[in-house]
Design a protein around this motif. Structure first.
Motif, PDB file in Angstrom:
ATOM      1  N   PHE A  72       0.776  -1.193   0.173  1.00  0.00           N
ATOM      2  CA  PHE A  72      -0.122   0.036  -0.021  1.00  0.00           C
ATOM      3  C   PHE A  72       0.981   1.287   0.001  1.00  0.00           C
ATOM      4  CE2 PHE A  72      -2.057   3.317   2.896  1.00  0.00           C
ATOM      5  CZ  PHE A  72      -3.096   3.744   1.955  1.00  0.00           C
ATOM      6  N   ALA A  73       1.767   1.283   0.878  1.00  0.00           N
ATOM      7  CA  ALA A  73       2.635   2.226   0.740  1.00  0.00           C
ATOM      8  C   ALA A  73       3.471   2.558  -0.234  1.00  0.00           C
ATOM      9  CB  ALA A  73       3.507   2.481   1.947  1.00  0.00           C
ATOM     10  N   GLN A  74       3.994   1.641  -0.611  1.00  0.00           N
ATOM     11  CA  GLN A  74       5.013   1.431  -1.761  1.00  0.00           C
ATOM     12  C   GLN A  74       4.231   1.897  -3.225  1.00  0.00           C
ATOM     13  OE1 GLN A  74       6.399  -2.528  -1.887  1.00  0.00           O
ATOM     14  NE2 GLN A  74       8.507  -1.891  -0.712  1.00  0.00           N
ATOM     15  N   MET A  75       3.024   1.670  -3.244  1.00  0.00           N
ATOM     16  CA  MET A  75       2.189   1.877  -4.477  1.00  0.00           C
ATOM     17  C   MET A  75       1.463   3.400  -4.154  1.00  0.00           C
ATOM     18  SD  MET A  75       2.352  -0.878  -6.732  1.00  0.00           S
ATOM     19  CE  MET A  75       0.636  -1.107  -7.464  1.00  0.00           C
ATOM     20  N   MET A  76       1.188   3.647  -3.124  1.00  0.00           N
ATOM     21  CA  MET A  76       0.525   4.952  -2.768  1.00  0.00           C
ATOM     22  C   MET A  76       1.545   6.307  -2.808  1.00  0.00           C
ATOM     23  SD  MET A  76      -2.697   6.043  -2.668  1.00  0.00           S
ATOM     24  CE  MET A  76      -3.614   4.668  -2.079  1.00  0.00           C
ATOM     25  N   ILE A  77       2.883   5.913  -2.895  1.00  0.00           N
ATOM     26  CA  ILE A  77       3.701   7.153  -2.858  1.00  0.00           C
ATOM     27  C   ILE A  77       3.852   7.661  -4.226  1.00  0.00           C
ATOM     28  CG2 ILE A  77       5.967   7.760  -2.652  1.00  0.00           C
ATOM     29  CD1 ILE A  77       6.324   5.790   0.019  1.00  0.00           C
ATOM     30  N   PRO A  78       4.151   6.751  -5.329  1.00  0.00           N
ATOM     31  CA  PRO A  78       4.208   7.294  -6.317  1.00  0.00           C
ATOM     32  C   PRO A  78       2.868   7.733  -7.097  1.00  0.00           C
ATOM     33  CG  PRO A  78       4.361   4.851  -6.598  1.00  0.00           C
ATOM     34  CD  PRO A  78       4.559   5.369  -4.990  1.00  0.00           C
ATOM     35  N   HIS A  79       1.762   6.921  -6.518  1.00  0.00           N
ATOM     36  CA  HIS A  79       0.537   7.424  -6.993  1.00  0.00           C
ATOM     37  C   HIS A  79       0.350   8.718  -6.637  1.00  0.00           C
ATOM     38  CE1 HIS A  79      -3.884   7.054  -7.851  1.00  0.00           C
ATOM     39  NE2 HIS A  79      -3.444   5.967  -8.617  1.00  0.00           N
ATOM     40  N   HIS A  80       0.452   9.244  -5.197  1.00  0.00           N
ATOM     41  CA  HIS A  80       0.484  10.607  -4.919  1.00  0.00           C
ATOM     42  C   HIS A  80       1.394  11.415  -5.455  1.00  0.00           C
ATOM     43  CE1 HIS A  80      -2.339   9.362  -1.788  1.00  0.00           C
ATOM     44  NE2 HIS A  80      -2.006  10.036  -0.746  1.00  0.00           N
ATOM     45  N   GLU A  81       2.361  11.059  -5.938  1.00  0.00           N
ATOM     46  CA  GLU A  81       3.394  11.956  -6.504  1.00  0.00           C
ATOM     47  C   GLU A  81       2.681  12.528  -7.927  1.00  0.00           C
ATOM     48  OE1 GLU A  81       7.495  10.453  -4.308  1.00  0.00           O
ATOM     49  OE2 GLU A  81       7.130   9.488  -5.999  1.00  0.00           O
ATOM     50  N   GLN A  82       2.225  11.524  -8.487  1.00  0.00           N
ATOM     51  CA  GLN A  82       1.576  11.877  -9.863  1.00  0.00           C
ATOM     52  C   GLN A  82       0.551  12.921  -9.600  1.00  0.00           C
ATOM     53  OE1 GLN A  82      -0.792   9.566 -12.580  1.00  0.00           O
ATOM     54  NE2 GLN A  82       0.804   9.849 -14.120  1.00  0.00           N
ATOM     55  N   ALA A  83      -0.212  12.797  -8.595  1.00  0.00           N
ATOM     56  CA  ALA A  83      -1.242  13.944  -8.344  1.00  0.00           C
ATOM     57  C   ALA A  83      -0.653  15.174  -8.064  1.00  0.00           C
ATOM     58  CB  ALA A  83      -2.087  13.392  -6.915  1.00  0.00           C
ATOM     59  N   THR A 187      -9.521   2.766  -4.977  1.00  0.00           N
ATOM     60  CA  THR A 187      -9.469   1.267  -4.783  1.00  0.00           C
ATOM     61  C   THR A 187      -8.252   0.497  -4.282  1.00  0.00           C
ATOM     62  OG1 THR A 187     -10.579   1.245  -7.048  1.00  0.00           O
ATOM     63  CG2 THR A 187      -9.203  -0.765  -6.441  1.00  0.00           C
ATOM     64  N   MET A 188      -7.044   1.111  -4.408  1.00  0.00           N
ATOM     65  CA  MET A 188      -5.802   0.889  -3.788  1.00  0.00           C
ATOM     66  C   MET A 188      -6.355   0.913  -2.163  1.00  0.00           C
ATOM     67  SD  MET A 188      -3.290   2.529  -5.935  1.00  0.00           S
ATOM     68  CE  MET A 188      -1.948   2.564  -5.100  1.00  0.00           C
ATOM     69  N   ALA A 189      -6.613   2.125  -1.483  1.00  0.00           N
ATOM     70  CA  ALA A 189      -7.233   2.254  -0.143  1.00  0.00           C
ATOM     71  C   ALA A 189      -8.034   1.260   0.323  1.00  0.00           C
ATOM     72  CB  ALA A 189      -7.492   3.521   0.184  1.00  0.00           C
ATOM     73  N   GLU A 190      -8.879   0.866  -0.325  1.00  0.00           N
ATOM     74  CA  GLU A 190     -10.130   0.044  -0.104  1.00  0.00           C
ATOM     75  C   GLU A 190      -9.201  -1.315   0.040  1.00  0.00           C
ATOM     76  OE1 GLU A 190     -14.111   2.033  -1.758  1.00  0.00           O
ATOM     77  OE2 GLU A 190     -13.026   0.461  -3.026  1.00  0.00           O
ATOM     78  N   ASP A 191      -8.354  -1.832  -0.770  1.00  0.00           N
ATOM     79  CA  ASP A 191      -7.922  -3.118  -0.708  1.00  0.00           C
ATOM     80  C   ASP A 191      -6.836  -3.092   0.781  1.00  0.00           C
ATOM     81  OD1 ASP A 191      -8.742  -3.916  -3.146  1.00  0.00           O
ATOM     82  OD2 ASP A 191      -6.667  -3.230  -4.330  1.00  0.00           O
ATOM     83  N   ALA A 206      -8.270   4.555   5.135  1.00  0.00           N
ATOM     84  CA  ALA A 206      -9.923   5.179   5.338  1.00  0.00           C
ATOM     85  C   ALA A 206      -9.837   6.601   5.158  1.00  0.00           C
ATOM     86  CB  ALA A 206     -10.192   4.904   6.836  1.00  0.00           C
ATOM     87  N   ASP A 207      -8.841   7.432   5.401  1.00  0.00           N
ATOM     88  CA  ASP A 207      -8.825   8.857   5.203  1.00  0.00           C
ATOM     89  C   ASP A 207      -8.806   9.302   3.655  1.00  0.00           C
ATOM     90  OD1 ASP A 207      -8.819   9.377   7.800  1.00  0.00           O
ATOM     91  OD2 ASP A 207      -6.591   9.669   8.086  1.00  0.00           O
ATOM     92  N   VAL A 208      -8.078   8.244   3.087  1.00  0.00           N
ATOM     93  CA  VAL A 208      -7.961   8.338   1.271  1.00  0.00           C
ATOM     94  C   VAL A 208      -9.227   8.191   0.833  1.00  0.00           C
ATOM     95  CG1 VAL A 208      -6.810   7.474  -0.533  1.00  0.00           C
ATOM     96  CG2 VAL A 208      -5.329   7.992   1.316  1.00  0.00           C
ATOM     97  N   VAL A 209      -9.850   7.041   1.285  1.00  0.00           N
ATOM     98  CA  VAL A 209     -11.181   6.918   0.657  1.00  0.00           C
ATOM     99  C   VAL A 209     -12.361   7.983   1.140  1.00  0.00           C
ATOM    100  CG1 VAL A 209     -13.192   5.435   1.017  1.00  0.00           C
ATOM    101  CG2 VAL A 209     -11.014   4.419   0.771  1.00  0.00           C
ATOM    102  N   LYS A 210     -12.250   8.490   2.103  1.00  0.00           N
ATOM    103  CA  LYS A 210     -13.181   9.504   2.510  1.00  0.00           C
ATOM    104  C   LYS A 210     -12.952  10.883   1.746  1.00  0.00           C
ATOM    105  CE  LYS A 210     -14.864  12.124   6.453  1.00  0.00           C
ATOM    106  NZ  LYS A 210     -14.862  12.243   8.119  1.00  0.00           N
ATOM    107  N   THR A 211     -11.607  11.278   1.708  1.00  0.00           N
ATOM    108  CA  THR A 211     -11.240  12.630   1.305  1.00  0.00           C
ATOM    109  C   THR A 211     -11.425  12.589  -0.330  1.00  0.00           C
ATOM    110  OG1 THR A 211      -9.609  13.155   2.987  1.00  0.00           O
ATOM    111  CG2 THR A 211      -9.419  14.342   1.181  1.00  0.00           C
ATOM    112  N   GLN A 212     -10.856  11.535  -0.966  1.00  0.00           N
ATOM    113  CA  GLN A 212     -10.734  11.359  -2.342  1.00  0.00           C
ATOM    114  C   GLN A 212     -12.093  11.121  -2.961  1.00  0.00           C
ATOM    115  OE1 GLN A 212      -7.457  10.095  -4.302  1.00  0.00           O
ATOM    116  NE2 GLN A 212      -5.976  10.463  -2.569  1.00  0.00           N
ATOM    117  N   SER A 213     -13.030  10.450  -2.251  1.00  0.00           N
ATOM    118  CA  SER A 213     -14.467  10.082  -2.731  1.00  0.00           C
ATOM    119  C   SER A 213     -15.252  11.731  -2.588  1.00  0.00           C
ATOM    120  CB  SER A 213     -15.085   9.304  -1.772  1.00  0.00           C
ATOM    121  OG  SER A 213     -14.493   7.970  -1.876  1.00  0.00           O
TER     122      SER A 213
END
Length: 226
Positions: A72-83, A187-191, A206-213
């Motif tokens: 989760f951390a390894q995937m979400m870091i570059p995902h956030h970086e692109q955002a 999707t990644m956060a729900e996983d 959970a924060d990612v799901v709430k905020t980004q939804s």
């Protein structure tokens, strides 16, 4: 007859009272501090020393963790970086006031989350990338082929199109891309919520799901009026 127990000397009574006080204090400290290392998943590479010496309130994820937490951390870091890369393109290109507000919200939320997740991986003894040599990963240029492996990531071609757009065209393109990007993060956060073990990592998910939804809904409303 009842046996008479001679009174203890005053100095001995005082010493026994002091020992009892120290013992009780030690038990209280043990009870208060025992949760920091309880349940550590030593098989996953975590240890009590991983968080030793860290100041209170530091961005740590104490307790047990598993492979899902690490991924989760390894995937979400570059995902956030692109955002954040997309948000930086809004400077001088976006024209819609609400888009500009959402850009600021994304930068405010996601940069600290990147730093937090990096601190987890460091404390867990895990690399920031799941596979530094994975085909399509362009670490030398500070980026990556954004189509590779993660839900909602924009391709390099998408990023070039966004870079070339301005005004309402940029606002519309940014909203469309960020909706897709956010849905991938959700999707990644729900996983992580389903499969993760670390309570701190699951809380961030959970924060990612709430905020980004909520932001997806706002972007969809923006598209309706553009």
């Amino acid at each position: 007859m009842t046996a008479h127990t001679p009174a203890l000397p005053r100095r001995l009574r005082r010493r026994m009272a002091l020992v009892s006080t120290v013992a009780v204090g030690g038990l209280l400290l043990t009870a208060c501090g025992g949760d920091d290392t309880e349940g550590m998943d030593h098989g996953s590479g975590s240890s009590a020393s991983a968080t030793a010496g860290q100041p209170a309130g530091d961005k740590q994820a104490p307790g047990a963790f598993n492979d899902a937490d690490v991924m989760f951390a390894q995937m979400m870091i570059p995902h956030h970086e692109q955002a954040l890369e997309m948000a930086r393109l809004a400077d001088g290109r976006a024209s819609d006031a609400e888009v500009k507000t959402l850009v600021a919200d994304i930068e405010k939320a996601q940069d600290p989350e990147i730093q937090t997740m990096k601190s987890w991986l460091k404390a867990w003894g895990k690399p920031e990338s799941a596979d530094e040599s994975k085909p399509g990963m362009d670490h030398g240029s500070g980026g990556m082929d954004h189509g590779a492996g993660m839900s909602g990531m924009m391709s390099d071609q998408d990023m070039r199109k966004l870079d070339a757009a301005k005004g309402t065209e940029f606002d519309r393109m940014f909203a469309e891309m960020m909706i897709e990007h956010h849905k991938g993060a959700i999707t990644m956060a729900e996983d992580e919520q389903r499969n993760g073990r670390n309570a701190t990592a699951k809380k961030l998910a959970a924060d990612v799901v709430k905020t980004q939804s909520a932001e997806v809904e706002k972007f969809e409303k923006i598209l309706d009026r553009l």
